[in-house]
Structures are given as structure tokens and as C-alpha cells.
Design an enzyme around this catalytic site. Structure first.
Site, mmCIF file in Angstrom:
data_model
loop_
_atom_site.group_PDB
_atom_site.id
_atom_site.type_symbol
_atom_site.label_atom_id
_atom_site.label_comp_id
_atom_site.label_asym_id
_atom_site.label_seq_id
_atom_site.Cartn_x
_atom_site.Cartn_y
_atom_site.Cartn_z
ATOM 1 C CG HIS A 199 -3.745 2.136 7.903
ATOM 2 N ND1 HIS A 199 -5.003 1.574 7.851
ATOM 3 C CD2 HIS A 199 -3.084 1.628 6.844
ATOM 4 C CE1 HIS A 199 -5.085 0.767 6.821
ATOM 5 N NE2 HIS A 199 -3.927 0.783 6.181
ATOM 6 C CG HIS A 211 0.326 -0.903 3.948
ATOM 7 N ND1 HIS A 211 -0.259 -2.148 4.053
ATOM 8 C CD2 HIS A 211 -0.686 -0.006 3.943
ATOM 9 C CE1 HIS A 211 -1.583 -2.002 4.114
ATOM 10 N NE2 HIS A 211 -1.868 -0.711 4.054
ATOM 11 C CE LYS A 263 -7.220 -3.168 7.738
ATOM 12 N NZ LYS A 263 -6.283 -2.323 7.004
ATOM 13 C CG HIS A 280 -10.031 -2.471 3.505
ATOM 14 N ND1 HIS A 280 -8.919 -1.877 2.952
ATOM 15 C CD2 HIS A 280 -10.995 -2.379 2.558
ATOM 16 C CE1 HIS A 280 -9.206 -1.444 1.736
ATOM 17 N NE2 HIS A 280 -10.456 -1.756 1.468
ATOM 18 C CG HIS A 302 -8.217 3.098 4.573
ATOM 19 N ND1 HIS A 302 -9.406 2.452 4.432
ATOM 20 C CD2 HIS A 302 -7.257 2.139 4.530
ATOM 21 C CE1 HIS A 302 -9.180 1.158 4.317
ATOM 22 N NE2 HIS A 302 -7.891 0.939 4.373
ATOM 23 C CG ASP A 345 -3.731 2.850 3.407
ATOM 24 O OD1 ASP A 345 -3.005 1.854 3.602
ATOM 25 O OD2 ASP A 345 -4.705 2.822 2.628
#
Ligand code: DOR
Ligand code: ZN
Length: 354
Positions: A14, A16, A100, A137, A175, A248
Site C-alpha cells: 500500500h 502513495h 481500490k 479503505h 491499514h 500507506d
């Protein structure tokens, strides 16, 4: 004499990476330590189609440092308009590894996310059919629900009904931050796993709010009380293959973090492995770090284990954190709040001494 720990080169399930100047600045921090990462699609505009994923992947590959063997594994951002055929075509081509789900309004750039979960049924059924995982999420966005309860409420109101409606769907609860989330994953016999971040193993909500507000510890889902952090640590270090690393790592410039309405995200890519070694050693579970960071995720996604290794070495404890300069302004690296004795020494061939 210093201690060494050599493990299979890890993956980040995960991550970004953003785009443009930020991508160029942060990508080497992950590529240095990780073999692969699952790349989050919450760009502006989001990565919603196979075409978007292909062009974003090309931009990532172009930004990689020369000689890097890092592989970005792409995801699609699920919307109520997502076309099942586009998803299966992208999966068949090997272009995407997961889809996602962001509830609309739950987090950074989630405005195009999902409001009516019932409208997802055709695409979720297709994903179940082809074995493509859904990364979730897991927070409700109902303003009536307290922010600290949003994960547990999501499991009850959205995730469990969704999994019952499409039982073949493979789901990753991303997460995870609560004991309820851990218990839910443990209770699921199959088709469910969870990622755990580095920062949620280290901070609880006091770290964010007690004795002054610390914006660099603010992320979503927000860190919960200490009992939850304990449950996360227990799951991460237990050796249970349903739990694996998804950092994350979510870069926002200091200007975006240090504001009256600061962005959510902790930038942990540079020091994640050093922090994890500290955490696993503290829990008497160093021998389980490899499973958590390098094996369980690949097994869930049905991908081969990495063949390279990485060596961590223990030396003098030194403070961690600091700043990374980016083309968009300074970016603060997550400070775990304690000195780190472990550091990454460098890759070596499997089985060879470091
Ligand atoms: O803290 C977070 N930051 N949580 C998310 O879900 C998104 C991420 C981001 O993109 O900044
Ligand atoms: Zn994220």
C-alpha cells in the site's frame, strides 16, 4: 560486534507515490528498499481505467533511478461507473493487481469514490470470478459517526454485508487500526487479509494530540487508543499470514500538513524497515519480520517471492526523521519518537553473508 538480519527483499502492499515532481522525489525512497509496491490510484484525477493505469505506470517507470529493479503494481480506483469489462481486460493484461475502494469523502482525493455500495455488485462479482482482490479503505463517512469509530462501523455496516453478498471476493482491509478490524480478519476463514502500516504500530492517538498537536502524526484512518495499537502489534508480529505490510506512506509537503486544515498522511518510506526492525525486536519477534514484510503479501496476491535479499544491521541508536526536499517543497519524514539502532545495510545475494 554489530548484529545483522538478512531477509527476502520486502514488498509494500500500500503505497502513495503521487505524480510529477513529488513522484520523482519519493520514488527512490521506496525503490531503494522494496522490490514491489502496490500503487494507490488516488491521484487528481484518479486512476479509474486501464488506460489511466498504463500511463501512470509508464510515468513511474520513467521516474525510477537508473538500474532500479523496482516493480510498481497498479490498482484502479473504483467508482460507481467502473466497467467490469475494463477491469477484467486490465487484469488479463497483467496491468493491474487490485482495485481500490474509497468511500466518497473518506480521505485524500476520495471525492470520486463510492456512495452507493449496492451499485458495485456487477464489478465485484466480476472480480470474484477472476480472483482480482479488492483493497478497501474501511471507514464510514457518516458525519454522525465519531471519527474514532468509523472503522469498526464500516466493518459492520458495509464490509460484512458486501462480503456476504459476494462471498468469492478476495478482500484486503487496508491499514487496519482497530482491535475490531483485527478480530474481523481473524474470524474470516478465507478471502480476507489486512495490511498494517508502520506508523500505526508506533503511535496511538495521544501521540497526535497530547501535549500539543502533531500534524505529522495525522493520517487516516486516524491512530486509535493504546489498546488498539497493542492489538495491531500482536497481529503484525504473530506470524499469521493474513497480516502483512502496507506502509500507506503518503507524502504531503510541509505546507500542506502544517495548515489550519492539514492533509492526512505519514511519509514513512525512507525509515519503515528500520522502524519495523525496532518494533519486531521489541516484541521478541525479529524472526517474523520477513514473513510480515516480504512473504505474506506476495502469497495472498499469488505472486512469487522475491529472490533478492536485504540486510539490516544494528548499530548505535540515532534519531530518525528529518526532511526530504521535493520539487514542491520540503517533506517531513516520519519521526517514530525514539532513536533507531537498525538500518538497511544493502542488498546481497540470497544465502551469502552480508
Ligand atoms: O493518511 C492517509 N493519507 N490516508 C489515506 O487513506 C490516504 C492518504 C493520502 O493519499 O494522503
Ligand atoms: Zn493510503
Amino acid at each position: 560486534m554489530s548484529e545483522h538480519l538478512t531477509i527476502t527483499r520486502p514488498d509494500d502492499w500500500h503505497l502513495h507515490l503521487r505524480d510529477g515532481a513529488m513522484l520523482v522525489a519519493v520514488l527512490p525512497e521506496s525503490a531503494r528498499h522494496f522490490a514491489r509496491a502496490l500503487i494507490m490510484p488516488n491521484l487528481v484525477p484518479p486512476v479509474t481505467t486501464g488506460h489511466d493505469a498504463r500511463t501512470y505506470r509508464a510515468r513511474i517507470l520513467a521516474a525510477l533511478p537508473r538500474g532500479s529493479g523496482f516493480t510498481p503494481l497498479m490498482t484502479l480506483y473504483l467508482t460507481e461507473q467502473t466497467c467490469p469489462d475494463d477491469v477484467s481486460a486490465a487484469a488479463a493484461e497483467g496491468l493491474i493487481t487490485a482495485v481500490k475502494l474509497y468511500p466518497a469523502g473518506a480521505t485524500t482525493n476520495s471525492a470520486s469514490g463510492v456512495r452507493d455500495f449496492d451499485r458495485l455488485r456487477p464489478v465485484l462479482e466480476r472480480m470474484a470470478e477472476i480472483g482480482l482482490p479488492l483493497c478497501v479503505h474501511g471507514e464510514v463517512t457518516d458525519p454522525e459517526v465519531d471519527i474514532f469509530d468509523r472503522e469498526a462501523m464500516f466493518i459492520e455496516r458495509v464490509l460484512d454485508p458486501l462480503r456476504r453478498a459476494v462471498p468469492g471476493l478476495r478482500v484486503v482491509l487496508e491499514h487496519v487500526t482497530t482491535a475490531e478490524g483485527i478480530a474481523y480478519v481473524r474470524a474470516g476463514e478465507r478471502n480476507i487479509a489486512a495490511t498494517l502500516t508502520t506508523h500505526h504500530l508506533v503511535i496511538n492517538r495521544n501521540h497526535i494530540l497530547a501535549g500539543g498537536i502533531r500534524p505529522h502524526y495525522y493520517c487516516l484512518p486516524v491512530a486509535k487508543r493504546e489498546t488498539h495499537r497493542r492489538a495491531l502489534r500482536e497481529a503484525a508480529t504473530s506470524g499469521d499470514p493474513r497480516f502483512f505490510l502496507g506502509t500507506d506512506s503518503a507524502p504531503h509537503t510541509d505546507a500542506a500538513k502544517l495548515s489550519a486544515c492539514g492533509c492526512a498522511g505519514c511519509f514513512t518510506a525512507p525509515n519503515t524497515l528500520a522502524i519495523l526492525a525496532h518494533v519486531f525486536e521489541e516484541e521478541g519477534a525479529l524472526s517474523r519480520l520477513e514473513g510480515f514484510a516480504a512473504q505474506h503479501g506476495a502469497a495472498f496476491y499469488g505472486l512469487p517471492q522475491n529472490r533478492e535479499t536485504i540486510t539490516l544491521e544494528k548499530g548505535e541508536p540515532t534519531p530518525s526523521g528529518g526532511t526530504l526536499e521535493t520539487g514542491e517543497g520540503p517533506l517531513t519524514i516520519f519521526d517514530p519518537g525514539f532513536p533507531l539502532a537498525w538500518r538497511v545495510a544493502g542488498p546481497s545475494a540470497k544465502g551469502c553473508p552480508p
